[in-house]
Scaffold this active site. Sequence first.
Site, PDB file in Angstrom:
ATOM      1  N   LYS A  49       6.868   3.403  16.376  1.00 22.46           N
ATOM      2  CA  LYS A  49       6.927   2.462  15.260  1.00 22.46           C
ATOM      3  C   LYS A  49       7.908   1.366  15.635  1.00 22.46           C
ATOM      4  O   LYS A  49       9.086   1.623  15.858  1.00 22.46           O
ATOM      5  CB  LYS A  49       7.366   3.158  13.973  1.00 22.46           C
ATOM      6  CG  LYS A  49       7.294   2.243  12.753  1.00 22.46           C
ATOM      7  CD  LYS A  49       7.749   2.949  11.495  1.00 22.46           C
ATOM      8  CE  LYS A  49       7.493   2.090  10.264  1.00 22.46           C
ATOM      9  NZ  LYS A  49       8.142   0.757  10.355  1.00 22.46           N
ATOM     10  N   PHE A 121      -1.830  -3.591  18.235  1.00 18.18           N
ATOM     11  CA  PHE A 121      -2.160  -2.182  18.013  1.00 18.18           C
ATOM     12  C   PHE A 121      -3.514  -1.963  17.350  1.00 18.18           C
ATOM     13  O   PHE A 121      -3.941  -0.823  17.191  1.00 18.18           O
ATOM     14  CB  PHE A 121      -1.067  -1.448  17.229  1.00 18.18           C
ATOM     15  CG  PHE A 121      -0.646  -2.097  15.938  1.00 18.18           C
ATOM     16  CD1 PHE A 121      -1.501  -2.202  14.858  1.00 18.18           C
ATOM     17  CD2 PHE A 121       0.638  -2.589  15.798  1.00 18.18           C
ATOM     18  CE1 PHE A 121      -1.106  -2.773  13.665  1.00 18.18           C
ATOM     19  CE2 PHE A 121       1.063  -3.169  14.608  1.00 18.18           C
ATOM     20  CZ  PHE A 121       0.172  -3.267  13.540  1.00 18.18           C
ATOM     21  N   ARG A 191      -3.800   1.304   1.820  1.00 17.79           N
ATOM     22  CA  ARG A 191      -3.154   2.525   2.307  1.00 17.79           C
ATOM     23  C   ARG A 191      -4.132   3.679   2.359  1.00 17.79           C
ATOM     24  O   ARG A 191      -4.953   3.860   1.460  1.00 17.79           O
ATOM     25  CB  ARG A 191      -1.971   2.900   1.416  1.00 17.79           C
ATOM     26  CG  ARG A 191      -0.859   1.893   1.435  1.00 17.79           C
ATOM     27  CD  ARG A 191       0.409   2.401   0.803  1.00 17.79           C
ATOM     28  NE  ARG A 191       1.385   1.325   0.739  1.00 17.79           N
ATOM     29  CZ  ARG A 191       2.161   0.954   1.752  1.00 17.79           C
ATOM     30  NH1 ARG A 191       2.084   1.594   2.915  1.00 17.79           N
ATOM     31  NH2 ARG A 191       3.013  -0.051   1.622  1.00 17.79           N
ATOM     32  N   LYS A 197       3.035   6.909   8.949  1.00 17.16           N
ATOM     33  CA  LYS A 197       4.307   6.668   9.617  1.00 17.16           C
ATOM     34  C   LYS A 197       5.122   7.952   9.629  1.00 17.16           C
ATOM     35  O   LYS A 197       5.133   8.702   8.642  1.00 17.16           O
ATOM     36  CB  LYS A 197       5.069   5.520   8.978  1.00 17.16           C
ATOM     37  CG  LYS A 197       5.294   5.593   7.494  1.00 17.16           C
ATOM     38  CD  LYS A 197       5.948   4.302   6.999  1.00 17.16           C
ATOM     39  CE  LYS A 197       6.099   4.296   5.484  1.00 17.16           C
ATOM     40  NZ  LYS A 197       6.681   3.037   4.977  1.00 17.16           N
TER      41      LYS A 197
END
Length: 284
Positions: A49, A121, A191, A197
């Site tokens: 991250k 990404f 989401r 995460k």
Amino acid sequence: MLSRLFCTVLLVLPSFLPSPVAWAEPPKLTLANVYQKGMPLEGYWVSEKLDGVRAYWTGERFLSRGGHEYRAPGWFTKGFPAHPLDGELWMGRGRFAELSGAVRQVVPVAAQWRQVRFMVFDLPDQEATFDQRLARLRALVDRVGSPYMVLVEQQRASTHEKLMRRLEEVVDSGAEGLMLHLGASGYRSGRSNDLLKVKPYQDAEAVVVRHLPGSGKYEGMMGSLLVELENGRQFRIGSGFSDTERASPPEPGITITFKYYGLTATGLPRFASFLRVRNDEPMD
């Protein structure tokens, strides 16, 4: 004569000075939920991250999460593809404040942008799976061959224990945490558990309501901030500040990011601590 010249300059200036661009609609980005022990890891990819700013390459320019333009120099984006890419502008671990100050400028400073990398990404494509998109990204980044475009390294996830060991390693090295991306997922906004995460703590955002005075060694300085969450609930944050930040704290109305460790019985963040001002939108 002088007055006429001054008026002419004022009329000409707007034609060549860059001005901030606010787009009608922010990009529809994939957003992450939080990984919890017990969630299945089969089929996920794991990556670091990054503590950068989210940047959506439209094929012509970079947009922020709010739909404003990051004004990258032309030489930085030379050779970039004419189709969208999702990623982050990044300078390296622990350099968020420096990065934010550089990429938010209306007029880009070349010396600062030479230290920035566009860490790609994802490839926005609703029809292809992430496995397929990742393969296409590898070929694309190699073909572009730009020193300013880098593919975020992805490895297959395996077990919770190995994931936690890797989390400890990257955090000890100065990283924020890890990301998990489901290989079978399509690119969709909002989401979901397609993107997770993994961090040793949780983080969230709140708006500063007012400063509360300090005492003892912090007398005459800010002791804590009264902040408000999106749901309207208010609470105090009194840790995580440097002396410089206490002497000149974030002003009321500013959005900050804080970390916390779960919720209290009343639903407020437990052990909340200041991380930084959330200043990742380009300047006006």
